[in-house]
Design a protein around this motif. Structure first.
Motif, PDB file in Angstrom:
ATOM      1  N   TYR A   1      -5.138  -1.256  -2.980  1.00 54.22           N
ATOM      2  CA  TYR A   1      -3.947  -1.833  -2.716  1.00 54.22           C
ATOM      3  C   TYR A   1      -3.334  -2.600  -3.834  1.00 54.22           C
ATOM      4  CZ  TYR A   1      -7.077  -5.506  -1.625  1.00 54.22           C
ATOM      5  OH  TYR A   1      -8.031  -6.624  -1.933  1.00 54.22           O
ATOM      6  N   GLU A   2      -1.921  -2.780  -3.615  1.00 48.27           N
ATOM      7  CA  GLU A   2      -1.535  -3.679  -4.679  1.00 48.27           C
ATOM      8  C   GLU A   2      -1.268  -5.047  -4.292  1.00 48.27           C
ATOM      9  OE1 GLU A   2       2.268  -1.690  -6.210  1.00 48.27           O
ATOM     10  OE2 GLU A   2       1.153   0.435  -5.807  1.00 48.27           O
TER      11      GLU A   2
ATOM     12  N   SER B   1       4.271   8.451  -3.670  1.00 48.22           N
ATOM     13  CA  SER B   1       5.612   7.834  -3.399  1.00 48.22           C
ATOM     14  C   SER B   1       5.847   7.332  -2.147  1.00 48.22           C
ATOM     15  CB  SER B   1       6.685   9.008  -4.018  1.00 48.22           C
ATOM     16  OG  SER B   1       6.534  10.066  -2.933  1.00 48.22           O
ATOM     17  N   HIS B   2       4.896   7.555  -1.246  1.00 45.54           N
ATOM     18  CA  HIS B   2       5.150   7.241   0.148  1.00 45.54           C
ATOM     19  C   HIS B   2       4.594   5.791   0.289  1.00 45.54           C
ATOM     20  CE1 HIS B   2       5.511   7.062   4.385  1.00 45.54           C
ATOM     21  NE2 HIS B   2       4.276   6.894   4.660  1.00 45.54           N
ATOM     22  N   VAL B   3       5.556   4.707   0.641  1.00 45.62           N
ATOM     23  CA  VAL B   3       5.055   3.263   0.783  1.00 45.62           C
ATOM     24  C   VAL B   3       4.856   3.250   2.357  1.00 45.62           C
ATOM     25  CG1 VAL B   3       6.032   0.897   0.622  1.00 45.62           C
ATOM     26  CG2 VAL B   3       6.505   2.549  -1.181  1.00 45.62           C
ATOM     27  N   VAL B   4       3.547   2.677   2.571  1.00 48.47           N
ATOM     28  CA  VAL B   4       3.294   2.351   4.070  1.00 48.47           C
ATOM     29  C   VAL B   4       3.708   0.913   4.466  1.00 48.47           C
ATOM     30  CG1 VAL B   4       1.376   2.472   5.494  1.00 48.47           C
ATOM     31  CG2 VAL B   4       1.340   4.166   3.852  1.00 48.47           C
ATOM     32  N   ILE B   5       3.187  -0.048   3.585  1.00 49.02           N
ATOM     33  CA  ILE B   5       3.574  -1.482   3.840  1.00 49.02           C
ATOM     34  C   ILE B   5       4.011  -2.081   2.487  1.00 49.02           C
ATOM     35  CG2 ILE B   5       2.438  -1.946   5.918  1.00 49.02           C
ATOM     36  CD1 ILE B   5       0.012  -2.993   4.234  1.00 49.02           C
ATOM     37  N   GLN B   6       4.891  -2.895   2.475  1.00 47.99           N
ATOM     38  CA  GLN B   6       5.297  -3.530   1.038  1.00 47.99           C
ATOM     39  C   GLN B   6       5.535  -5.022   1.213  1.00 47.99           C
ATOM     40  OE1 GLN B   6       8.895  -1.425  -0.278  1.00 47.99           O
ATOM     41  NE2 GLN B   6       8.455  -2.087  -2.283  1.00 47.99           N
TER      42      GLN B   6
ATOM     43  N   VAL C   1      -5.883  -2.731   8.161  1.00 52.89           N
ATOM     44  CA  VAL C   1      -6.945  -3.173   8.541  1.00 52.89           C
ATOM     45  C   VAL C   1      -7.853  -2.562   7.528  1.00 52.89           C
ATOM     46  CG1 VAL C   1      -8.979  -2.835  10.276  1.00 52.89           C
ATOM     47  CG2 VAL C   1      -6.745  -3.449  10.973  1.00 52.89           C
ATOM     48  N   LYS C   2      -7.872  -1.304   6.918  1.00 54.46           N
ATOM     49  CA  LYS C   2      -8.748  -0.691   6.178  1.00 54.46           C
ATOM     50  C   LYS C   2      -8.538  -1.546   4.683  1.00 54.46           C
ATOM     51  CE  LYS C   2      -8.812   3.914   7.915  1.00 54.46           C
ATOM     52  NZ  LYS C   2      -8.442   5.415   7.811  1.00 54.46           N
ATOM     53  N   CYS C   3      -7.494  -2.058   4.354  1.00 60.49           N
ATOM     54  CA  CYS C   3      -7.185  -2.965   3.378  1.00 60.49           C
ATOM     55  C   CYS C   3      -8.177  -4.091   3.431  1.00 60.49           C
ATOM     56  CB  CYS C   3      -5.967  -3.459   2.982  1.00 60.49           C
ATOM     57  SG  CYS C   3      -4.576  -2.021   2.647  1.00 60.49           S
ATOM     58  N   ILE C   4      -8.053  -4.807   4.518  1.00 58.00           N
ATOM     59  CA  ILE C   4      -8.960  -5.970   4.736  1.00 58.00           C
ATOM     60  C   ILE C   4     -10.364  -5.634   4.574  1.00 58.00           C
ATOM     61  CG2 ILE C   4      -9.526  -7.823   6.481  1.00 58.00           C
ATOM     62  CD1 ILE C   4      -6.719  -7.658   7.449  1.00 58.00           C
ATOM     63  N   MET C   5     -10.806  -4.481   5.254  1.00 66.27           N
ATOM     64  CA  MET C   5     -12.400  -3.889   4.969  1.00 66.27           C
ATOM     65  C   MET C   5     -12.678  -3.362   3.667  1.00 66.27           C
ATOM     66  SD  MET C   5     -13.556  -4.757   8.044  1.00 66.27           S
ATOM     67  CE  MET C   5     -14.975  -3.952   7.659  1.00 66.27           C
ATOM     68  N   GLY C   6     -11.809  -3.562   2.777  1.00 67.71           N
ATOM     69  CA  GLY C   6     -12.076  -3.066   1.431  1.00 67.71           C
ATOM     70  C   GLY C   6     -12.447  -1.501   1.330  1.00 67.71           C
ATOM     71  N   GLU C   7     -12.065  -0.666   2.238  1.00 60.74           N
ATOM     72  CA  GLU C   7     -12.117   0.860   2.588  1.00 60.74           C
ATOM     73  C   GLU C   7     -11.084   1.369   1.437  1.00 60.74           C
ATOM     74  OE1 GLU C   7     -12.056   2.052   6.381  1.00 60.74           O
ATOM     75  OE2 GLU C   7     -13.882   0.790   7.043  1.00 60.74           O
TER      76      GLU C   7
ATOM     77  N   LYS D   1       0.893  -1.156   0.064  1.00 65.13           N
ATOM     78  CA  LYS D   1      -0.205   0.042   0.049  1.00 65.13           C
ATOM     79  C   LYS D   1       0.724   1.175   0.035  1.00 65.13           C
ATOM     80  CE  LYS D   1      -3.264   2.802   0.150  1.00 65.13           C
ATOM     81  NZ  LYS D   1      -3.932   3.211  -0.975  1.00 65.13           N
ATOM     82  N   ARG D   2       0.527   2.022  -0.867  1.00 65.61           N
ATOM     83  CA  ARG D   2       1.517   3.451  -1.225  1.00 65.61           C
ATOM     84  C   ARG D   2       0.385   4.569  -1.225  1.00 65.61           C
ATOM     85  NH1 ARG D   2       5.751   1.976  -4.626  1.00 65.61           N
ATOM     86  NH2 ARG D   2       5.035  -0.102  -4.801  1.00 65.61           N
ATOM     87  N   TYR D   3       0.684   5.791  -0.908  1.00 68.13           N
ATOM     88  CA  TYR D   3       0.075   6.895  -1.235  1.00 68.13           C
ATOM     89  C   TYR D   3       1.122   7.790  -1.964  1.00 68.13           C
ATOM     90  CZ  TYR D   3      -3.160   5.588   2.601  1.00 68.13           C
ATOM     91  OH  TYR D   3      -4.323   4.872   3.313  1.00 68.13           O
TER      92      TYR D   3
END
Length: 659
Positions: free
Chosen positions: A394-395, A354-359, A385-391, A350-352
């Motif tokens: 993500y890649e 150029s900023h990578v949060v988790i990879q 958590v928001k990725c799991i919830m589909g909110e 997950k990135r915003y």
């Protein structure tokens, strides 16, 4: 400054603070009824009691922000009181470093005063006059005071504190306005800790901290603080920081000279004694009333009846403490089984921009797993958590298993409540089956007993709304629970109710939390977030923390000053629990630190001799006339301050590894 100081002088008190006959009344309701106690130097006090018992009110009175109806709070002259409330108005006009430096304003003022006097001294030529010697004495006195309060090394202490609370060096020059309310609260906490007041009042200080930062605050309080009074629902935190517990209950104060976990046992014993006394009194009152009713109209018994009536009027009724609803057993509603693997992540990124949060995150959560997401704030826990919830998008891959039904508690969950409903209606709306007959008991367990259950949602505070949202979640038929910081607004009894319910829940649980006591015994797997990665650790939360301490021994070798691992727990593993290689490494580090401490002590001794000789020379007319000596004196002072700082750092490193 937003945090509060009752005095501005910086002197140490030696006597105790006395609270005598404190009474607080609100519109006919008595919150405190003539309570008295004392606060001694170095006391570590946990202030406990149900919500609404008056804990925050008492802290505000001690801080001088609120006046009692009657009673006296006696503080010795020049005592400083620092207060951190749960909520505060924050000012965003400076960088993180500049705002934190406000805690040292008194040092900067003293430094300016010394500089002004030195300029005046350099312009004087009357070396033999009394005024010249008085000026010299003033400079010497102020310089000593400057050294005593850490005038030359406060910058290093400031940076250590910010790092310990989770900030990075690159954050120091960022405007405070760029940070969330939780991070700005950390800045206020840093200012308060650095100011080192004589009495430190903390109201729920851990609500916006992660586990590492909480452990750092624990260590700071244990090694640097003076008297501390704190309110917290984090049981592990108060057990690690306090050794005295004051309970507020039904307007009275009970003082236990033990830590919280021991207090819980003693309180139960007290309540059982109280209950027996109450039952005996009720029997006596019933017997007396029966006697009065039986002989009320008999002339021969008139004297005895009147005597019993007067006796009844004089009896002070025993009150029973609030029922302990933590014994209430809640059960989640039966739900269809999910697939064997409710959540699978494959190369998740997950990135915003150029900023990578988790990879490149990979993990599999099995049905029935109870896992914790832990790590410093901002490392991606809530993002995942928001990725799991589909909110959010993500890649990579994220697969939810067959028949997965998710119940989600987020920090903004309270905003989704229907404000037109009452508390009872809000819960009754989602309750199904037999649990509907216990709604009143459930509400009582979560501090909505009695008339509180009839309140409209729209008038509830933020904390009350969060608790109500948690109750609703407990009653929904789901097989995967995701809880993001669920305990921030729950008192200890409510947390016990929630934890017991989660233990009996036969579905899957993911908890984002910094509350070690809540996680202990609940989770069997820990996912550590950091450096854009997610690492899986089998075992409970304390097993995870113990392994982290062993890993951090390698970091000690690469750091010579106070390391960021001050964020680790002060309760280090004993040598017997370390592996052979870890003990060998630890011994090698210990010897190197011991040598550094010895070298620093020898250097300090030599510098003290040089400073003493120079000050004797400056006391003579010839020395006083040599302006170059003043510069040399300042250089020596700066050098010894630096060595003392190094010695302090190495000494603390030695304490950290507990050899």
């Amino acid at each position: 400054m937003p945090f509060f100081f009752r005095k501005i002088e910086r002197r140490r008190y030696t006597n105790m603070i006395s609270i005598e006959g404190l009474t607080v009344e609100f519109g006919g309701f008595t919150l405190f009824d003539s309570v008295s106690f004392v606060i001694n130097k170095k006391d570590r006090i946990a202030l406990t009691g149900r919500n609404g018992a008056g804990k925050s009110t008492l802290l505000r009175i001690l801080a001088g922000l609120q006046s009692p109806t009657s009673g006296i709070v006696s503080l010795p002259k020049d005592t400083t009181v620092g207060y951190l409330p749960q909520q505060m108005q924050l000012v965003d006009m400076r960088s993180v470093l500049e705002e934190t430096e406000q805690a040292f304003e008194h040092i900067r003022q003293l430094e300016q005063q010394i500089n002004d006097l030195n300029i005046e001294l350099s312009e004087r030529t009357d070396y033999e006059s009394d005024d010249f010697h008085k000026l010299l004495d003033s400079i010497t006195l102020l310089s000593e005071q400057f050294q005593m309060i850490g005038g030359t090394n406060y910058q290093a202490e400031l940076e250590r504190t910010l790092l310990g609370l989770g900030f990075r060096r690159e954050d120091f020059d960022r405007p405070t306005s760029e940070f969330s309310g939780g991070w700005r609260m950390r800045i206020e906490l840093a200012k308060l800790l650095l100011a080192k007041p004589d009495v430190l009042l903390l109201d729920e200080p851990t609500n916006h901290l992660d586990i590492e930062s909480i452990q750092w605050v624990e260590y700071f309080i244990a090694t640097h603080a003076n008297a501390v009074i704190l309110v917290s629902h984090d049981r592990a935190f108060i057990d690690n920081t306090t050794h005295r517990t004051i309970e507020l209950e039904l307007g009275r104060l009970y003082d236990y000279k033990v830590k919280y976990s021991e207090y819980v046992v003693l309180r139960q014993e007290r309540r059982e004694q109280q209950l027996r006394a109450y039952e005996n009194q009720q029997k006596m009152l019933a017997d007396t009333e029966a006697f009065i009713e039986r002989f009320r109209y008999k002339a021969t018994k008139a004297v005895q009846v009147q005597s019993r009536i007067k006796q009844m009027e004089k009896v002070e009724r025993i009150e029973i403490d609030e029922v302990d609803y933590s014994r209430l057993r809640l059960r989640f509603q039966p739900t269809p089984r999910s697939g064997s693997y409710p959540v699978i992540a494959e190369n998740l990124t997950k990135r915003y921009g150029s900023h990578v949060v988790i990879q490149g995150v990979d993990f599999t959560i099995h049905r029935g797993d109870k896992v914790a997401f832990v790590g410093k704030n901002g490392e991606g826990k809530t993002t995942l958590v928001k990725c799991i919830m589909g909110e959010i998008d993500y890649e990579g891959g994220l697969i939810l298993g067959h028949n997965v039904r998710i119940g989600y508690f987020a920090q903004n969950q309270a905003q989704l409540l229907d404000e037109t409903q009452t508390v009872f209606e809000s819960v009754d709306y989602v309750a199904q089956g037999d649990i509907r007959t216990k709604i009143r008991d459930i509400l009582g367990a979560f501090m909505f007993g009695g008339e509180a259950s009839d309140k409209k949602v729209q008038i509830l505070s933020g904390g009350e709304r969060s608790r109500l949202a948690m109750i609703r979640l407990l009653l929904e038929p789901v097989n995967v629970l995701i809880l993001d910081e669920p305990t921030n607004h729950l008192d200890m009894r409510s947390k016990d109710v929630l934890k017991e319910a989660l233990l009996e829940f036969d579905g899957t649980v993911i908890v984002v939390s910094h509350d070690r006591q809540f996680l202990d015994g609940l989770v069997g797997k820990v996912y550590e977030f950091g450096n854009k990665q997610v690492i899986e650790h089998l075992g409970g939360i304390y097993e995870f923390l113990e392994r982290k301490k062993i890993d951090n021994l390698q970091e000690l070798e690469r750091k010579s000053a106070i390391p960021s691992e001050m964020a680790e727990s002060p309760e280090q593993l004993s040598p017997s629990k370390l592996s052979y290689e870890a003990r060998k490494e630890q011994n090698r580090i210990r010897k190197r630190i011991e040598k550094a401490i010895t070298d620093a002590e020898q250097q300090i001794e030599q510098l003290e001799k040089e400073i003493s000789a120079l000050e004797e020379l400056l006391a003579t007319p010839e020395g006083a006339a040599d302006t170059s000596l003043y510069g040399k004196h300042e250089d020596l002072k700066r050098e010894i301050a630096w060595v003392i700082e190094l010695w302090t750092a190495k000494t603390l490193e030695m304490e950290m590894i507990k050899i």
